[in-house]
Design an enzyme around this catalytic site. Structure first.
Site, PDB file in Angstrom:
ATOM      1  N   THR A 187       0.973  -1.304   0.010  1.00  0.00           N
ATOM      2  CA  THR A 187      -0.112   0.019   0.000  1.00  0.00           C
ATOM      3  C   THR A 187       0.944   1.228  -0.130  1.00  0.00           C
ATOM      4  O   THR A 187       2.155   1.216   0.403  1.00  0.00           O
ATOM      5  CB  THR A 187      -0.950   0.051   1.181  1.00  0.00           C
ATOM      6  OG1 THR A 187      -0.163   0.110   2.621  1.00  0.00           O
ATOM      7  CG2 THR A 187      -1.686  -1.348   1.674  1.00  0.00           C
ATOM      8  N   LYS A 439     -14.386  17.850  10.548  1.00  0.00           N
ATOM      9  CA  LYS A 439     -15.082  17.885  11.748  1.00  0.00           C
ATOM     10  C   LYS A 439     -15.426  19.268  12.256  1.00  0.00           C
ATOM     11  O   LYS A 439     -14.564  19.857  12.864  1.00  0.00           O
ATOM     12  CB  LYS A 439     -14.394  16.948  12.900  1.00  0.00           C
ATOM     13  CG  LYS A 439     -14.128  15.454  12.394  1.00  0.00           C
ATOM     14  CD  LYS A 439     -13.046  14.482  13.042  1.00  0.00           C
ATOM     15  CE  LYS A 439     -12.895  13.347  12.515  1.00  0.00           C
ATOM     16  NZ  LYS A 439     -11.907  13.302  11.599  1.00  0.00           N
TER      17      LYS A 439
HETATM   18  P1  ADP Z   1      -3.431   4.144  -1.747  1.00  0.00           P
HETATM   19  O1  ADP Z   1      -4.735   5.054  -2.058  1.00  0.00           O
HETATM   20  O2  ADP Z   1      -3.017   4.115  -0.603  1.00  0.00           O
HETATM   21  O3  ADP Z   1      -2.572   4.239  -3.077  1.00  0.00           O
HETATM   22  P2  ADP Z   1      -5.521   2.158  -2.476  1.00  0.00           P
HETATM   23  O4  ADP Z   1      -5.631   2.084  -3.838  1.00  0.00           O
HETATM   24  O5  ADP Z   1      -5.496   0.779  -2.159  1.00  0.00           O
HETATM   25  O6  ADP Z   1      -4.105   2.689  -2.051  1.00  0.00           O
HETATM   26  O7  ADP Z   1      -6.645   3.082  -1.903  1.00  0.00           O
HETATM   27  C1  ADP Z   1      -7.841   2.586  -1.447  1.00  0.00           C
HETATM   28  C2  ADP Z   1      -8.573   3.715  -1.071  1.00  0.00           C
HETATM   29  O8  ADP Z   1      -8.936   4.646  -2.301  1.00  0.00           O
HETATM   30  C3  ADP Z   1      -9.830   3.514  -0.408  1.00  0.00           C
HETATM   31  O9  ADP Z   1      -9.691   3.051   0.674  1.00  0.00           O
HETATM   32  C4  ADP Z   1     -10.829   4.684  -0.417  1.00  0.00           C
HETATM   33  O10 ADP Z   1     -10.413   5.636   0.252  1.00  0.00           O
HETATM   34  C5  ADP Z   1     -10.042   5.160  -1.881  1.00  0.00           C
HETATM   35  N1  ADP Z   1     -11.143   4.859  -2.890  1.00  0.00           N
HETATM   36  C6  ADP Z   1     -10.841   4.164  -3.859  1.00  0.00           C
HETATM   37  N2  ADP Z   1     -12.140   3.984  -4.853  1.00  0.00           N
HETATM   38  C7  ADP Z   1     -12.537   5.061  -4.734  1.00  0.00           C
HETATM   39  C8  ADP Z   1     -13.801   5.717  -4.992  1.00  0.00           C
HETATM   40  N3  ADP Z   1     -14.562   5.153  -6.334  1.00  0.00           N
HETATM   41  N4  ADP Z   1     -14.244   6.864  -4.365  1.00  0.00           N
HETATM   42  C9  ADP Z   1     -13.775   7.241  -3.411  1.00  0.00           C
HETATM   43  N5  ADP Z   1     -12.832   6.952  -2.837  1.00  0.00           N
HETATM   44  C10 ADP Z   1     -12.087   5.788  -3.526  1.00  0.00           C
END
Ligand code: ADP
Length: 547
Positions: A187, A439
């Site tokens: 991640t 918040k």
């Molecule tokens: P990183 O952003 O840390 O590189 P990830 O791709 O695993 O790694 O991120 C996942 C996060 O991205 C989710 O927990 C969420 O917060 C955000 N995310 C993914 N898809 C969407 C979406 N369609 N709308 C809003 N947030 C999203």
């Protein structure tokens, strides 16, 4: 006691996908734009052939068992071959995001204990710095032809094409337990060190099968698919597996991810389906608009990784392209939800349809989700109440790599770090990442909702909303805006734009104009960096004094 079923216990293995593609779609094409600017074109049959040559080459170099084998590479046919050769031989394909800071990459390669690393020439400089910092790596393999090899004194530097050319394809994929680890992805680590998610053959296959379904990515052998999402980001949303599973034509963009290059590729190769984060589709739209172009074959775009605004979906409508919202995480392989309609939605009005399609969608079979309050009590699925989003399923992480003694789960559920609502039909909508929610006076304001409104203003190119400190309310929303080139819009006009669209107390207190917004290594808005950049910011009071 239950009795066993009497069916063949054939393991679900990644090698079976490329073998299937070869046997049933052998002449279906894979087209790649390579970092050297050339276009490479071949078939699944040849991809399967070269994947086996590569597996033999890795064995000849001494790779084996559960070795981690890293990649620092763009989406190309070579990266595709590595996906299949490494997992297929039983080793672990560890995709590394080259856009991370060098210190993070060093940490990741050492934490994973990578034995070999493949890299594109684009990253030669980066690799030079990594070599002394990663003594565990026994060989660095450059994804190029012999005549493109860099001038380097490094003794354990190999040429990819030379390694392949030296081997026959006389190799039978080994069979082993489907729970064997297949690939590894860290991640981004916005807080603390990056964490490794170790996928298995079984989780990958089940995820790929669910991801193809009509209410998921809806990919078939008639499609031509373009994963713009990088293969180093959450397995390119499974598209390298889905393409082989379905036999769809696969188009890989290499490092050319700007609007103009993507447009040319989509038109020249007759792409029908593409997937990527919102910023990618924003740059494609800007190119279409600036050059007054049309899209002749593209039908569907999948957007995820960050929230996609309704205005973007509507603009793509006018090009005859459906922008489909999906949500997922590296920890979820990554697919969690997709916004697909149900039969009863076919007769909705346009307003009702828009209300539905901005949601992140519903789960395919295999993913379960729930929302809970601060005490872990489950909240109702009424589309209004929001809470912490938890998920479980066979392609969701149970432990992070090399942290097997600490479980991230709560009673068997994975806490996503997202705050969301779920409606009675099972459609989930992200309110925010829990750390981005604003918040204000004990109540929560969704930064995503406020950003979606700002980008619907015709003069706004990109927008972010963060919580800035406020002496009375704790935090208040601050809108940060990049204007479209040549466009003028004032603070007051933007604030007035919110009237009637959200509750009054949600309206941002102030606007800051900037030339560009910071993005993360995966192309998302980096709220963390933005908050740091604006940490000195103070809201003005009615007479303009800072409070
Ligand atoms: P990183 O952003 O840390 O590189 P990830 O791709 O695993 O790694 O991120 C996942 C996060 O991205 C989710 O927990 C969420 O917060 C955000 N995310 C993914 N898809 C969407 C979406 N369609 N709308 C809003 N947030 C999203």
């Amino acid at each position: 006691m239950h009795s066993s079923g009497l069916m063949m216990n054939r393991p679900l293995l990644i090698s079976g996908l490329v073998q299937h593609a070869d046997e049933n779609h052998g002449d279906s094409e894979i087209v790649s734009r390579l970092p050297n600017g050339s276009t490479h074109r071949y078939t699944y049959h040849e991809a399967h052939h070269r994947s086996r040559q590569l597996a033999r080459a890795l064995l000849a170099l001494g790779a084996n068992g559960d070795d981690r084998i890293g990649t620092l590479a763009w989406n190309t046919h070579r990266h595709f071959e590595i996906y299949y050769a490494v997992s297929g031989m039983g080793a672990i394909c560890h995709t590394i995001n080259p856009r991370l800071f060098p210190e993070q990459i060093t940490y990741i390669a050492n934490h994973a204990d990578d034995r070999f690393v493949f890299f594109d020439l684009t990253f030669a400089k980066l690799v030079e710095a990594l070599i002394p910092a990663c003594p565990g790596v026994k060989g660095w393999i450059v994804l190029c032809n012999r005549d493109e090899m860099p001038d380097s004194a490094t003794p354990n530097l190999y040429c990819y094409e030379e390694l392949i050319a030296a081997q026959s394809a006389d190799y039978k994929w080994p069979e082993f337990d489907e729970n064997t680890a297949s690939s590894l992805c860290y991640t981004s680590g916005t807080t603390g060190n990056p964490k490794g998610v170790l996928y298995s053959h079984r989780s990958t296959l089940l995820h790929a099968l669910a991801a193809c379904l009509p209410d998921s990515l809806n990919v078939s052998a008639c499609d031509c698919i373009l994963p713009v999402v990088p293969m180093f980001h959450a397995n390119a949303w499974a598209l390298p597996y889905i393409s082989a599973l379905t036999g769809a034509k696969l188009v890989l963009p290499g490092p050319y991810l700007d609007g103009a290059s993507l447009y040319t590729l989509i038109e020249e190769e007759s792409v029908t389906f593409a997937a990527g984060v919102p910023t990618i589709w924003l740059s494609l739209l800007q190119h279409l608009q600036a050059e007054k172009l049309r899209l002749s074959t593209l039908q569907r775009l999948m957007v995820g990784g960050a929230a996609a605004p309704l205005s973007m979906m509507q603009t793509f409508d006018s090009y005859g392209v459906a922008l489909i919202h999906a949500w997922g995480m590296t920890e979820m392989s990554p697919l969690g939800t997709i916004n697909a309609k149900k039969r009863k939605h076919l007769t909705l009005t346009d307003d009702e349809k828009n209300h539905l399609r901005i949601k992140q969608g519903r789960t395919p079979y295999g993913v379960q989700m729930k929302i809970v309050d601060a005490n872990g009590q489950e909240l109702p699925h009424d589309g209004k109440v929001f809470g912490d989003l938890l998920v479980r399923g066979p392609w969701i992480v149970s432990h992070y790599f090399r942290s097997e003694n600490v479980s991230p789960l709560i009673d068997g559920w994975f806490p996503t770090g997202d705050v969301a609502t779920i409606d009675a039909d099972g459609y989930m909508q992200i309110t925010d990442r829990s750390k981005d929610v604003i918040k204000s006076g004990g109540e929560w304001i969704s930064s995503i909702d406020l950003e979606n409104i700002a980008v619907a203003h015709p003069a706004v190119a990109e927008a972010a909303v963060i919580g800035a400190p406020h002496p009375k309310w704790d935090e208040r929303p601050l809108l940060v805006v990049v204007r479209k080139p040549g466009q003028k819009v004032s603070r007051d006009e933007l604030i007035a734009f919110y009237l009637g669209k959200v509750a009054k107390w949600w309206i941002p207190d102030d606007v800051v104009f900037v030339d560009e917004l910071p993005h993360t290594a995966t192309g998302k808005l980096s709220k963390l960096t933005l908050r740091q950049r604006l940490r000195e910011y103070r809201f003005p009071d009615v007479s303009g004094n800072l409070i």
